[in-house]
Design an enzyme around this catalytic site. Structure first.
Site, PDB file in Angstrom:
ATOM      1  NE  ARG A  55      -3.883   0.208   1.373  1.00 34.00           N
ATOM      2  CZ  ARG A  55      -4.639   1.071   2.041  1.00 34.00           C
ATOM      3  NH1 ARG A  55      -4.781   0.951   3.343  1.00 34.00           N
ATOM      4  NH2 ARG A  55      -5.263   2.038   1.422  1.00 34.00           N
ATOM      5  CD  GLN A  90     -13.290   7.725   8.557  1.00 32.92           C
ATOM      6  OE1 GLN A  90     -13.680   6.668   9.019  1.00 32.92           O
ATOM      7  NE2 GLN A  90     -13.987   8.409   7.669  1.00 32.92           N
ATOM      8  CG  HIS A 108      -8.411   5.573  11.069  1.00 37.30           C
ATOM      9  ND1 HIS A 108      -9.426   5.227  10.200  1.00 37.30           N
ATOM     10  CD2 HIS A 108      -9.000   5.697  12.281  1.00 37.30           C
ATOM     11  CE1 HIS A 108     -10.580   5.162  10.852  1.00 37.30           C
ATOM     12  NE2 HIS A 108     -10.344   5.456  12.117  1.00 37.30           N
ATOM     13  CB  CYS A 116       9.825   2.207  18.071  1.00 34.04           C
ATOM     14  SG  CYS A 116      10.760   0.998  19.033  1.00 34.04           S
TER      15      CYS A 116
HETATM   16  P1  OAD Z   1     -15.160   2.851   2.968  1.00 35.16           P
HETATM   17  O1  OAD Z   1     -14.540   1.996   1.942  1.00 35.16           O
HETATM   18  O2  OAD Z   1     -15.904   2.199   4.070  1.00 35.16           O
HETATM   19  O3  OAD Z   1     -16.167   3.880   2.277  1.00 35.16           O
HETATM   20  C1  OAD Z   1     -15.766   4.631   1.167  1.00 35.16           C
HETATM   21  C2  OAD Z   1     -16.929   5.506   0.716  1.00 35.16           C
HETATM   22  O4  OAD Z   1     -16.477   6.281  -0.382  1.00 35.16           O
HETATM   23  C3  OAD Z   1     -18.152   4.726   0.228  1.00 35.16           C
HETATM   24  O5  OAD Z   1     -19.323   5.273   0.827  1.00 35.16           O
HETATM   25  C4  OAD Z   1     -18.147   4.928  -1.284  1.00 35.16           C
HETATM   26  O6  OAD Z   1     -19.464   5.031  -1.841  1.00 35.16           O
HETATM   27  C5  OAD Z   1     -17.445   6.265  -1.399  1.00 35.16           C
HETATM   28  N1  OAD Z   1     -16.747   6.458  -2.669  1.00 35.16           N
HETATM   29  C6  OAD Z   1     -16.166   5.531  -3.476  1.00 35.16           C
HETATM   30  N2  OAD Z   1     -15.623   6.109  -4.551  1.00 35.16           N
HETATM   31  C7  OAD Z   1     -15.857   7.439  -4.443  1.00 35.16           C
HETATM   32  C8  OAD Z   1     -15.558   8.567  -5.247  1.00 35.16           C
HETATM   33  N3  OAD Z   1     -14.894   8.462  -6.392  1.00 35.16           N
HETATM   34  N4  OAD Z   1     -15.981   9.769  -4.819  1.00 35.16           N
HETATM   35  C9  OAD Z   1     -16.658   9.907  -3.655  1.00 35.16           C
HETATM   36  N5  OAD Z   1     -16.971   8.885  -2.852  1.00 35.16           N
HETATM   37  C10 OAD Z   1     -16.577   7.656  -3.240  1.00 35.16           C
HETATM   38  O7  OAD Z   1     -14.006   3.803   3.536  1.00 35.16           O
HETATM   39  P2  OAD Z   1     -13.976   4.666   4.879  1.00 35.16           P
HETATM   40  O8  OAD Z   1     -15.324   5.140   5.245  1.00 35.16           O
HETATM   41  O9  OAD Z   1     -12.895   5.672   4.730  1.00 35.16           O
HETATM   42  O10 OAD Z   1      -9.571   2.097   8.734  1.00 35.16           O
HETATM   43  O11 OAD Z   1     -13.504   3.564   5.906  1.00 35.16           O
HETATM   44  C11 OAD Z   1     -13.248   3.924   7.235  1.00 35.16           C
HETATM   45  C12 OAD Z   1     -12.098   3.103   7.779  1.00 35.16           C
HETATM   46  O12 OAD Z   1     -12.351   1.708   7.552  1.00 35.16           O
HETATM   47  C13 OAD Z   1     -10.775   3.333   7.081  1.00 35.16           C
HETATM   48  O13 OAD Z   1     -10.079   4.457   7.581  1.00 35.16           O
HETATM   49  C14 OAD Z   1     -10.026   2.067   7.370  1.00 35.16           C
HETATM   50  C15 OAD Z   1     -11.120   1.060   7.154  1.00 35.16           C
HETATM   51  O14 OAD Z   1     -11.011  -0.119   7.855  1.00 35.16           O
HETATM   52  C16 OAD Z   1      -8.401   1.532   9.059  1.00 35.16           C
HETATM   53  O15 OAD Z   1      -7.722   0.911   8.261  1.00 35.16           O
HETATM   54  C17 OAD Z   1      -8.009   1.716  10.483  1.00 35.16           C
END
Ligand code: OAD
Length: 238
Positions: A55, A90, A108, A116
């Site tokens: 990543r 996030q 996050h 460390c």
């Molecule tokens: P998600 O993958 O849960 O949600 C992403 C959101 O972005 C969804 O609602 C999609 O519809 C939207 N989306 C996708 N493509 C898009 C675009 N081109 N324009 C606008 N919106 C779009 O991701 P997060 O909500 O960020 O944590 O997830 C929260 C946390 O879950 C992350 O920070 C991560 C994960 O586990 C850790 O790794 C600690």
């Protein structure tokens, strides 16, 4: 005007960083319990390092998109008028910073840093990270982990974030599914504080019904369009 902006994976999707919960998302291909928990890391640290190394490499090849740039432009427009944009993300990528955002609360953690587990020092880290590496601060070998908040761990900067939300006039959530707490709860906290709330996302999030305003479309279109409207309103106020 003091704006609180929360961003999630959707804002970086068009930069090629991948989202988590969409049908082809990262957690549909990889098991978060093995890759994003302290228990998973304890069980197989090499597997976890490999995942985050890939990543990190992906991030180094990615660039900010028009949505990141628009938020940096909005920060400038607000600060020039005595206002403020508090950017809480996030995301573990640094695309907001590379687009010009000056203050970003990475709740996050950050992919381009290592922490460390022995002396707790946090170090900038752009190459692959592994068990053979020594901590640059205490020199201990094998003690570095990705500087990422995993499931079951407490997100970073929570006091600062709570304070910024209390001070805000408007809460805007961009590109997040609204399914991971505590970030998913910010919209309810904002409502309780009487702050106006907006969502910008590709599709309605799990919390869509809690927002006063909703704008749907790809972030690279929807965010610059929304920023243009806010900047015009600021200019009209003088
Ligand atoms: P998600 O993958 O849960 O949600 C992403 C959101 O972005 C969804 O609602 C999609 O519809 C939207 N989306 C996708 N493509 C898009 C675009 N081109 N324009 C606008 N919106 C779009 O991701 P997060 O909500 O960020 O944590 O997830 C929260 C946390 O879950 C992350 O920070 C991560 C994960 O586990 C850790 O790794 C600690």
């Amino acid at each position: 005007m003091r704006l609180f902006v929360l961003t999630g994976a959707g804002i970086s999707a068009e930069s090629g960083m991948g989202t988590f919960r969409d049908t082809d998302g990262i957690w549909s291909q990889f098991d978060p319990m093995k890759l994003a928990t302290p228990e998973g890391f304890a069980q197989d640290p090499a597997l976890v390092h490999d995942f985050y190394n890939a990543r990190r490499q992906n991030l180094l090849e990615a660039s900010p998109n028009a949505a990141h740039t628009a938020l940096a432009r909005l920060e400038d427009a607000l600060t020039q008028r005595g206002g403020d944009l508090y950017l809480c993300t996030q995301n573990i990528d640094d695309l907001h910073e590379r687009a010009g955002s000056r203050h970003v609360a990475h709740m996050h953690g950050e992919l381009r840093k290592a922490r460390c587990m022995s002396c707790h020092a946090v170090t900038a880290w752009d190459g692959p990270l592994g068990l053979a590496d020594n901590c640059p601060s205490c020199q201990k070998q094998g003690s570095l982990r990705p500087h990422i908040v995993w499931f079951g761990e407490i997100p970073l900067y929570m006091d600062d974030i709570a304070h910024a939300l209390e001070e805000a006039d408007m809460f805007v959530s961009i590109g997040t599914s609204g399914s991971v707490y505590p970030a998913a709860g910010f919209v309810s906290e904002a409502r309780d504080l009487g702050i106006r709330t907006s969502e910008i996302n590709l599709d309605p999030s799990d919390n869509a019904y809690l927002f006063d305003e909703r704008h749907y479309g790809p972030a690279s279109d929807a965010v610059p369009a929304w920023v243009d409207r806010i900047v015009k309103a600021l200019e009209a106020r003088g």
